[in-house]
Design a protein around this motif. Sequence first.
Motif, PDB file in Angstrom:
ATOM      1  N   VAL A 205      43.038 -17.869  20.232  1.00  0.00           N
ATOM      2  CA  VAL A 205      44.859 -18.690  19.715  1.00  0.00           C
ATOM      3  C   VAL A 205      44.486 -17.776  18.706  1.00  0.00           C
ATOM      4  O   VAL A 205      46.111 -17.524  18.394  1.00  0.00           O
ATOM      5  N   MET A 206      43.972 -16.689  17.511  1.00  0.00           N
ATOM      6  CA  MET A 206      43.537 -16.585  16.854  1.00  0.00           C
ATOM      7  C   MET A 206      44.660 -14.961  17.546  1.00  0.00           C
ATOM      8  O   MET A 206      45.348 -13.526  16.606  1.00  0.00           O
ATOM      9  N   ALA A 207      43.890 -14.360  18.393  1.00  0.00           N
ATOM     10  CA  ALA A 207      44.947 -12.875  18.903  1.00  0.00           C
ATOM     11  C   ALA A 207      45.853 -13.134  18.985  1.00  0.00           C
ATOM     12  O   ALA A 207      47.214 -12.568  19.648  1.00  0.00           O
ATOM     13  N   ALA A 208      46.397 -14.325  20.074  1.00  0.00           N
ATOM     14  CA  ALA A 208      47.980 -14.916  20.197  1.00  0.00           C
ATOM     15  C   ALA A 208      48.799 -15.184  18.757  1.00  0.00           C
ATOM     16  O   ALA A 208      49.883 -14.204  19.638  1.00  0.00           O
ATOM     17  N   MET A 209      48.683 -15.422  18.081  1.00  0.00           N
ATOM     18  CA  MET A 209      49.072 -15.533  16.572  1.00  0.00           C
ATOM     19  C   MET A 209      49.547 -14.110  16.193  1.00  0.00           C
ATOM     20  O   MET A 209      50.617 -13.561  16.118  1.00  0.00           O
ATOM     21  N   THR A 210      48.344 -13.619  16.677  1.00  0.00           N
ATOM     22  CA  THR A 210      48.350 -11.611  15.684  1.00  0.00           C
ATOM     23  C   THR A 210      49.874 -11.309  16.434  1.00  0.00           C
ATOM     24  O   THR A 210      50.324 -10.464  16.040  1.00  0.00           O
ATOM     25  N   LEU A 211      49.307 -11.230  17.748  1.00  0.00           N
ATOM     26  CA  LEU A 211      50.070 -10.487  18.970  1.00  0.00           C
ATOM     27  C   LEU A 211      51.079 -10.469  18.169  1.00  0.00           C
ATOM     28  O   LEU A 211      52.589 -10.110  18.905  1.00  0.00           O
ATOM     29  N   PHE A 212      51.868 -12.534  18.322  1.00  0.00           N
ATOM     30  CA  PHE A 212      52.826 -12.647  18.239  1.00  0.00           C
ATOM     31  C   PHE A 212      53.765 -12.087  16.490  1.00  0.00           C
ATOM     32  O   PHE A 212      55.247 -11.653  16.408  1.00  0.00           O
ATOM     33  N   TRP A 213      52.970 -12.660  15.777  1.00  0.00           N
ATOM     34  CA  TRP A 213      53.095 -11.663  14.543  1.00  0.00           C
ATOM     35  C   TRP A 213      53.534 -10.844  14.234  1.00  0.00           C
ATOM     36  O   TRP A 213      54.692 -10.082  13.652  1.00  0.00           O
ATOM     37  N   ASN A 214      52.648  -9.470  15.225  1.00  0.00           N
ATOM     38  CA  ASN A 214      53.013  -7.858  15.168  1.00  0.00           C
ATOM     39  C   ASN A 214      54.495  -7.482  15.538  1.00  0.00           C
ATOM     40  O   ASN A 214      54.617  -6.417  15.314  1.00  0.00           O
ATOM     41  N   ALA A 215      54.673  -8.276  16.879  1.00  0.00           N
ATOM     42  CA  ALA A 215      55.321  -7.863  17.327  1.00  0.00           C
ATOM     43  C   ALA A 215      57.281  -8.147  17.016  1.00  0.00           C
ATOM     44  O   ALA A 215      57.537  -7.554  16.916  1.00  0.00           O
ATOM     45  N   PRO A 243      54.749  -6.245   8.626  1.00  0.00           N
ATOM     46  CA  PRO A 243      53.393  -5.571   9.440  1.00  0.00           C
ATOM     47  C   PRO A 243      52.359  -5.481   8.662  1.00  0.00           C
ATOM     48  O   PRO A 243      51.253  -5.886   8.870  1.00  0.00           O
ATOM     49  N   ALA A 244      52.478  -5.682   7.381  1.00  0.00           N
ATOM     50  CA  ALA A 244      51.127  -5.440   6.237  1.00  0.00           C
ATOM     51  C   ALA A 244      49.955  -5.988   6.414  1.00  0.00           C
ATOM     52  O   ALA A 244      48.775  -5.928   6.917  1.00  0.00           O
ATOM     53  N   ILE A 245      50.696  -7.901   6.891  1.00  0.00           N
ATOM     54  CA  ILE A 245      50.192  -9.716   6.818  1.00  0.00           C
ATOM     55  C   ILE A 245      49.495  -8.857   8.401  1.00  0.00           C
ATOM     56  O   ILE A 245      48.766  -9.234   8.660  1.00  0.00           O
ATOM     57  N   GLY A 246      50.511  -8.422   9.530  1.00  0.00           N
ATOM     58  CA  GLY A 246      50.201  -7.872  10.951  1.00  0.00           C
ATOM     59  C   GLY A 246      49.010  -7.562  10.528  1.00  0.00           C
ATOM     60  O   GLY A 246      48.058  -7.880  11.732  1.00  0.00           O
ATOM     61  N   MET A 247      48.458  -6.211  10.150  1.00  0.00           N
ATOM     62  CA  MET A 247      47.613  -5.880  10.436  1.00  0.00           C
ATOM     63  C   MET A 247      46.071  -6.783  10.043  1.00  0.00           C
ATOM     64  O   MET A 247      44.980  -6.487  10.315  1.00  0.00           O
ATOM     65  N   LEU A 248      46.418  -7.318   8.279  1.00  0.00           N
ATOM     66  CA  LEU A 248      45.103  -8.471   8.236  1.00  0.00           C
ATOM     67  C   LEU A 248      44.461  -8.920   9.936  1.00  0.00           C
ATOM     68  O   LEU A 248      43.498  -9.481   9.668  1.00  0.00           O
ATOM     69  N   LEU A 249      45.565  -9.662  10.252  1.00  0.00           N
ATOM     70  CA  LEU A 249      45.386 -10.920  10.769  1.00  0.00           C
ATOM     71  C   LEU A 249      44.714  -9.739  11.809  1.00  0.00           C
ATOM     72  O   LEU A 249      43.738  -9.899  12.785  1.00  0.00           O
ATOM     73  N   ILE A 250      44.892  -8.551  12.395  1.00  0.00           N
ATOM     74  CA  ILE A 250      43.734  -7.620  13.349  1.00  0.00           C
ATOM     75  C   ILE A 250      43.091  -7.354  12.545  1.00  0.00           C
ATOM     76  O   ILE A 250      41.936  -7.539  14.207  1.00  0.00           O
ATOM     77  N   GLY A 251      42.930  -7.656  11.682  1.00  0.00           N
ATOM     78  CA  GLY A 251      41.584  -7.390  10.951  1.00  0.00           C
ATOM     79  C   GLY A 251      40.368  -8.566  11.170  1.00  0.00           C
ATOM     80  O   GLY A 251      39.203  -8.598  12.036  1.00  0.00           O
ATOM     81  N   GLN A 252      41.549  -9.419  10.799  1.00  0.00           N
ATOM     82  CA  GLN A 252      40.622 -11.151  10.569  1.00  0.00           C
ATOM     83  C   GLN A 252      39.656 -11.231  13.028  1.00  0.00           C
ATOM     84  O   GLN A 252      39.332 -11.421  12.743  1.00  0.00           O
ATOM     85  N   THR A 253      40.970 -10.604  13.171  1.00  0.00           N
ATOM     86  CA  THR A 253      40.886 -11.274  14.774  1.00  0.00           C
ATOM     87  C   THR A 253      40.262 -10.122  15.547  1.00  0.00           C
ATOM     88  O   THR A 253      38.739 -10.457  16.187  1.00  0.00           O
ATOM     89  N   ILE A 254      39.963  -8.911  15.594  1.00  0.00           N
ATOM     90  CA  ILE A 254      38.666  -7.853  15.253  1.00  0.00           C
ATOM     91  C   ILE A 254      37.115  -8.757  14.848  1.00  0.00           C
ATOM     92  O   ILE A 254      36.342  -8.563  15.219  1.00  0.00           O
ATOM     93  N   TYR A 255      37.396  -8.594  13.527  1.00  0.00           N
ATOM     94  CA  TYR A 255      36.059  -9.760  13.389  1.00  0.00           C
ATOM     95  C   TYR A 255      35.318 -10.598  13.375  1.00  0.00           C
ATOM     96  O   TYR A 255      34.596 -10.815  14.188  1.00  0.00           O
ATOM     97  N   MET A 256      36.922 -11.503  14.330  1.00  0.00           N
ATOM     98  CA  MET A 256      36.207 -12.387  15.352  1.00  0.00           C
ATOM     99  C   MET A 256      35.375 -12.362  16.455  1.00  0.00           C
ATOM    100  O   MET A 256      34.773 -12.968  17.131  1.00  0.00           O
ATOM    101  N   ALA A 257      35.784 -11.507  17.105  1.00  0.00           N
ATOM    102  CA  ALA A 257      35.585 -10.448  18.259  1.00  0.00           C
ATOM    103  C   ALA A 257      34.828 -10.321  18.402  1.00  0.00           C
ATOM    104  O   ALA A 257      33.212 -10.595  19.079  1.00  0.00           O
ATOM    105  N   ILE A 258      34.155  -9.159  17.392  1.00  0.00           N
ATOM    106  CA  ILE A 258      32.914  -8.401  17.200  1.00  0.00           C
ATOM    107  C   ILE A 258      31.924  -9.906  16.927  1.00  0.00           C
ATOM    108  O   ILE A 258      30.045  -9.683  17.666  1.00  0.00           O
ATOM    109  N   GLY A 259      32.550 -10.794  16.638  1.00  0.00           N
ATOM    110  CA  GLY A 259      31.115 -12.360  16.190  1.00  0.00           C
ATOM    111  C   GLY A 259      30.447 -13.135  17.346  1.00  0.00           C
ATOM    112  O   GLY A 259      29.465 -13.162  18.575  1.00  0.00           O
ATOM    113  N   VAL A 260      31.852 -13.249  18.031  1.00  0.00           N
ATOM    114  CA  VAL A 260      31.322 -13.564  19.841  1.00  0.00           C
ATOM    115  C   VAL A 260      31.191 -12.525  20.473  1.00  0.00           C
ATOM    116  O   VAL A 260      30.395 -13.072  20.797  1.00  0.00           O
ATOM    117  N   SER A 261      31.170 -11.549  20.525  1.00  0.00           N
ATOM    118  CA  SER A 261      30.568 -10.590  21.504  1.00  0.00           C
ATOM    119  C   SER A 261      28.870 -10.344  20.783  1.00  0.00           C
ATOM    120  O   SER A 261      28.520 -10.060  21.460  1.00  0.00           O
TER     121      SER A 261
END
Length: 597
Positions: A205-215, A243-261
């Motif tokens: 869900v976070m990745a989808a929101m991040t993708l749309f926001w950055n696109a 776009p700066a907010i988009g970079m923060l969302l990318i960071g949050q998505t990566i953080y969550m993905a690291i936790g899942v991995s």
Amino acid sequence: MSSKPNKKLGIGCLILFALPFAAVGVVMSVLTVRSLLYWNQAQSWTETRCTILEAELKKSSGSDSTTYQAIARYKYQWAGKEYESEVVGLHSGSDNLGSFHQKKSKQLMKYQKSGKPFRCFVNPDDPAEALLYRELRPSMLAFQAIFGLVFGGVGFGMVGAGIWGGKKAKQQEQLAQLHPNEPWLCRDDWASGRIRSSRWGPVLVMAAMTLFWNAISWGVAGAFFFSDKDMPVWVAAICLGFPAIGMLLIGQTIYMAIGVSRWGSSELEMAAVPGVLGGRVAGVIYAPAGLKIAESFLLTLTCFEKKTRKTANGTETHEEPVWQTNQEITKTLGSDHTNKTVIPVSFYIPFDQHPTDDEAGYLWKIEVRAEVPGVDYVANFEVPVFKTSDSSPDSPQDNQLLSEFSTPMSFESALSRAGGQLLSQTPSRCEVIFPMGRNLGLALGMSVFALVWTGASVGLLFSEAPLLFRVVFPFTDLLVLGLCAWLWLEKTSLYFGTDGVEVQGGWLGRGKRRRFEQRDIASVIAEPSGTRSGSTVYQQVTLKTDAGDTEKLVSGIVHRSDAQTIATKIEEILGLTKTKNEKPFSLEKELPEGGSL
């Protein structure tokens, strides 16, 4: 009356509602591709002299914006034959994306007035086809592409969800017919008593929101930068802000993905299915072996109610907690599974709470958290809770079942989780401080929201929007910025001893110091503060006087158990005696109406 026809009708309505979105997405996507093909074709057309016969800038003012269109009529010769055309650029119609129309109309009017020849581009295969400007407009292309992406994604996403939901509803209907009095058997994981945590769901869900926001943000920002070289500084700042907010969302998505991995998924094995109102929900959680390094696990059982509310863009559904309790597990179970950490679970559920009910919107979840080096561990399990023959309003609330594996929450650990710091402690006096920016997650979330709101407010302030918008948005932005600053700069110092309580809070901790004598204090309790962020209901510690007055001592505490531990510690040092046992709180009774963030 069965709700099955209503569900089918709802799915059908969802698909019908989605079709126009999908159609708009297809149309805009076709226009985007068509524009690119037209641009590519025009690059091979032959440049030819032409005479501008007419040129003007057409202005169209609406209720909320003004659009422009460069209009021209010109003549040219090809192979000894004279032609006329009115095509100016690759994109027809009026718009207000950048200053293309203003600049081109000004140039064309200059050539019309001087009578000097201009140039046009002619299709050698069809000389009747020509245009004056063949450069691509990134802003228009980005607008079409984003429009197609968003509407098409939403439309086809809803159609897919409707089709999947229809199949799922049909399967559940068949299971419901087989188990009319045992609804917990209508889900495979509930029926087996083994429930897996949905760790990847929030990440997707976070990745989808991040993708749309950055696109959208990068596309729009790039379009504006490429199409308008004379962009004001304030517009450039706004374009870069999103776009700066988009970079923060990318960071949050990566953080969550690291936790899942890192932690993968966990599994809850229930001792009995279902969990029982006026009884217990119990079992064990099989978590990754690496969690054995965790000092403790915080388990929270919450009853959520799905609520729908109206918004400016329609309606939205969210999960609102209505009842909650938690416990801290400090010792795990021994297990034959050497590659697992086994965490015991046992919660008592009052008889008068809501059972799991999909139609009424009630569901129950167990959340387990552990602080570990790096990315913390978090897992969620949706559990079945029903009223069965084992339910009893007189069921004993035995809290000693996990006494071997849990210890009463210490004041120090509760204070640390609440963001506080212990400065000094004696048997008769304690001094603590709740520093600035202690609710980091809430403060960061509000900061991102404030950044977006400020960008929109500044843009409206300098735009041609109606006066009401240019006044209301900046005014509300001041309130948003004030709340954001409060979350970062509020500080509370708390002193309590056998003689009474002293508290000083506010901006930078410089607010008025308040003192309450021990003889005037009736109790100190934990209760909801009225602030909510998502499914988190923030708690506060409140002092009640014999005169019936209430005074907030500290707020912004995430966990109910931590707020209660702090309140109990204060009462213990004050020498107050509990008159009744504490119970898990019910948000339906205690949370003020409309108290959300």
